[in-house]
Every structure is written in structure tokens, then in C-alpha cells.
Design an enzyme around this catalytic site. Structure first.
Site, PDB file in Angstrom:
ATOM      1  CB  SER A   6     -10.209 -29.911 -11.535  1.00 38.51           C
ATOM      2  OG  SER A   6      -8.967 -29.066 -12.076  1.00 38.51           O
ATOM      3  CG  HIS A  31     -13.103 -28.741 -14.577  1.00 29.79           C
ATOM      4  ND1 HIS A  31     -14.210 -27.821 -14.916  1.00 29.79           N
ATOM      5  CD2 HIS A  31     -12.185 -27.905 -14.086  1.00 29.79           C
ATOM      6  CE1 HIS A  31     -13.961 -26.745 -14.827  1.00 29.79           C
ATOM      7  NE2 HIS A  31     -12.924 -26.524 -14.319  1.00 29.79           N
ATOM      8  CG  ASP A  33      -9.066 -26.133 -14.329  1.00 27.11           C
ATOM      9  OD1 ASP A  33     -10.150 -25.249 -14.507  1.00 27.11           O
ATOM     10  OD2 ASP A  33      -8.935 -26.666 -13.296  1.00 27.11           O
ATOM     11  CG  MET A  35      -5.057 -21.729 -15.973  1.00 29.91           C
ATOM     12  SD  MET A  35      -4.389 -21.585 -14.155  1.00 29.91           S
ATOM     13  CE  MET A  35      -5.746 -22.912 -13.308  1.00 29.91           C
ATOM     14  CG  HIS A  64     -12.614 -23.132 -16.115  1.00 33.90           C
ATOM     15  ND1 HIS A  64     -12.206 -23.214 -14.751  1.00 33.90           N
ATOM     16  CD2 HIS A  64     -12.907 -21.922 -16.799  1.00 33.90           C
ATOM     17  CE1 HIS A  64     -12.364 -22.009 -14.500  1.00 33.90           C
ATOM     18  NE2 HIS A  64     -12.828 -21.185 -15.406  1.00 33.90           N
ATOM     19  CG  MET A  66      -9.704 -19.858 -15.912  1.00 32.40           C
ATOM     20  SD  MET A  66      -9.093 -20.868 -14.599  1.00 32.40           S
ATOM     21  CE  MET A  66      -9.037 -22.557 -15.126  1.00 32.40           C
ATOM     22  CG  MET A 135     -14.727 -18.709 -11.466  1.00 31.80           C
ATOM     23  SD  MET A 135     -13.924 -20.416 -11.849  1.00 31.80           S
ATOM     24  CE  MET A 135     -12.630 -20.592 -10.918  1.00 31.80           C
ATOM     25  CG  ASP A 169     -13.351 -24.361 -11.108  1.00 32.24           C
ATOM     26  OD1 ASP A 169     -12.977 -25.120 -10.287  1.00 32.24           O
ATOM     27  OD2 ASP A 169     -13.290 -24.162 -12.186  1.00 32.24           O
ATOM     28  N   GLY A 170     -13.980 -24.520  -7.373  1.00 36.37           N
ATOM     29  CA  GLY A 170     -13.019 -23.943  -6.530  1.00 36.37           C
ATOM     30  C   GLY A 170     -13.384 -24.176  -5.106  1.00 36.37           C
TER      31      GLY A 170
HETATM   32  C1  DX5 Z   1      -9.010 -22.762 -10.437  1.00 42.08           C
HETATM   33  C2  DX5 Z   1      -9.705 -23.853 -11.361  1.00 42.08           C
HETATM   34  C3  DX5 Z   1      -9.989 -24.973 -10.632  1.00 42.08           C
HETATM   35  C4  DX5 Z   1      -9.224 -25.695  -9.486  1.00 42.08           C
HETATM   36  C5  DX5 Z   1     -10.182 -26.087  -8.408  1.00 42.08           C
HETATM   37  O1  DX5 Z   1      -8.781 -21.825 -11.246  1.00 42.08           O
HETATM   38  O2  DX5 Z   1     -10.359 -23.307 -12.310  1.00 42.08           O
HETATM   39  O3  DX5 Z   1     -10.950 -25.981 -11.624  1.00 42.08           O
HETATM   40  O4  DX5 Z   1      -8.767 -26.720 -10.037  1.00 42.08           O
HETATM   41  O5  DX5 Z   1      -9.205 -26.653  -7.522  1.00 42.08           O
HETATM   42  P1  DX5 Z   1      -9.687 -26.991  -5.992  1.00 42.08           P
HETATM   43  O6  DX5 Z   1     -10.869 -27.895  -6.183  1.00 42.08           O
HETATM   44  O7  DX5 Z   1      -8.540 -27.521  -5.479  1.00 42.08           O
HETATM   45  O8  DX5 Z   1      -9.930 -25.659  -5.330  1.00 42.08           O
HETATM   46 ZN    ZN Z   2     -11.781 -24.642 -13.593  1.00 39.18          ZN
END
Ligand code: DX5
Ligand code: ZN
Length: 208
Positions: A6, A31, A33, A35, A64, A66, A135, A169-170
Site C-alpha cells: 500500500s 494497493h 488507498d 480516502m 481501495h 474509502m 479490513m 488490509d491492515g
Molecule cells: C488503511 C488502509 C491500508 C493501510 C495499511 O485504511 O486501507 O491499506 O495502508 O497499512 P498498514 O499495512 O501499515 O497497516
Molecule cells: Zn487499503
């Protein structure tokens, strides 16, 4: 197991070079993200950034979303070069319409599910999805602790639909990846554990 670094944890002043670096280091998917400061309390980037990064890797771009209104923006992300698009079952728009838009573009559709949402919420869509994103942290920020109890959802989904790929993810790192593998996870997103490592290739190899 596929590894999807990510770029949320990458150097944002050098995103093109960071994407090239994880591509060379053995990333399976990239990946991204997205937001909106509404669905989650954080802001990242939009379709123009995805479009700008597209020439830096031939690996699948795993976007992804969000965001509260995926239907309003999914077209722009598809045009920008997203190969896989996941959006949240908790978002405001009709999930069926979003899935249809992704499939009309010939791309892969995934439904993402937050930790507090029961797995039953995505079950009606399993037959049409290309993957489910479970998640393993509350979405919004990288660097959080892995929520191992969320792997119960992975086991439930694998029991219902064994061939459907499951992404998590996470909080994925060397310590948490083995339990994910044992639960049947197919794709692991990894932000901090890859981009905070001195050697990206070694970090990806260790997760695999
Ligand atoms: C969180 C994201 C993840 C995040 C994961 O909202 O969707 O993709 O980047 O990060 P790590 O691997 O550091 O938990
Ligand atoms: Zn993500």
C-alpha cells in the site's frame, strides 16, 4: 499468497519512484488507498494521482475506495487505470450499481468490510464479486495493530465460497501473516511492513 504493498506508507514526494521500487521488489498488486475525509477521517488522493502513477508499473492497480459515494467516482478511477476496485459495503451508494459499473469496464470488483460490520452484509453479493476485502484494522490510517479476530470472517467466507479470493488490509507483517495464510487469505495488503523496511524485496519475500 499475493502481496499488495500500500503506497499509503510510501514517500508521497516520490510516489512514481516508490511504485517502481515495489514493482521491482516483487509486489503482485499495487494497493492505492483513496480516502475522502468523510467515510474515514483522513484524506489521500484521487483519480489524477492514479492516472499519473499508471505508467510506473504494469502490475495490477488495486484501488481501495474509502469514500461515501463510490458511484460518483468509480468511473474516474476506472478511466485512470484501476484494475481492481474495492469499495465499502458501509458506503452510501447501492452496491449492485457500483459492482455493475466496475464489470461494465471489464475490471475486477471487490467489496470491503469494516471490522464492526458482520460478514453477512457482503454475503448477498458473493456470487458476483471478484474478491472480498476484509479490513483487519479500522480504515483510515496505516500503522495500526492487526485485529486477528477479523480472520473469523475470512474463514466464514471461505466456507461459503471457497474459490472467491479474500484480501486482508491492515497490520500485516511478519508476525501476523502466518495466521492470515492459515485462515485462507489469498492477498495481503502491506503498508508499513514494506515501505518502512530498508529492503523492500526482502520485506515482500519475508511476507510470502
Ligand atoms: C488503511 C488502509 C491500508 C493501510 C495499511 O485504511 O486501507 O491499506 O495502508 O497499512 P498498514 O499495512 O501499515 O497497516
Ligand atoms: Zn487499503
Amino acid at each position: 499468497m499475493l502481496i499488495a504493498p500500500s503506497i499509503l506508507a510510501a514517500d508521497f514526494a516520490a510516489l512514481g519512484a516508490e511504485v517502481e521500487a515495489v514493482d521491482r521488489a516483487g509486489a503482485d498488486w499495487i494497493h492505492l488507498d483513496v480516502m475522502d475525509g468523510h467515510f474515514v477521517p483522513n484524506l489521500t488522493f484521487g483519480p489524477d494521482t492514479v492516472r499519473a502513477l499508471r505508467p510506473h508499473s504494469k502490475k495490477p492497480f488495486d484501488v481501495h475506495l474509502m469514500i461515501s459515494h463510490p458511484l460518483s467516482y468509480v468511473g474516474a478511477f476506472l478511466d485512470a487505470g484501476a484494475d481492481c476496485v474495492s469499495f465499502h459495503i458501509e458506503a452510501d451508494d447501492d452496491a449492485q450499481e457500483v459492482i455493475d459499473r466496475i464489470h461494465q469496464a471489464g475490471r475486477r470488483a471487490g467489496l470491503a468490510i469494516k471490522p464492526a460490520t458482520p460478514v453477512e452484509a457482503v454475503v448477498p453479493y458473493l456470487g458476483q464479486l471478484d474478491f472480498v476485502l476484509v479490513m483487519t484494522v479500522e480504515p483510515g490510517f496505516g500503522g495500526q495493530a492487526f485485529r486477528a479476530e477479523q480472520l473469523e470472517k475470512v474463514r466464514a467466507l471461505k466456507a461459503l465460497s471457497p474459490a472467491l479470493p479474500i484480501e486482508i488490509d491492515g497490520g500485516v507483517n511478519e508476525q501476523t501473516a502466518p495466521a492470515a495464510k492459515a485462515a485462507g487469505v489469498d492477498i495481503c495488503v502491506a503498508g508499513s511492513s514494506v515501505f518502512r523496511a530498508a529492503d523492500y524485496a526482502q520485506a515482500i519475500a519475508v511476507l510470502k
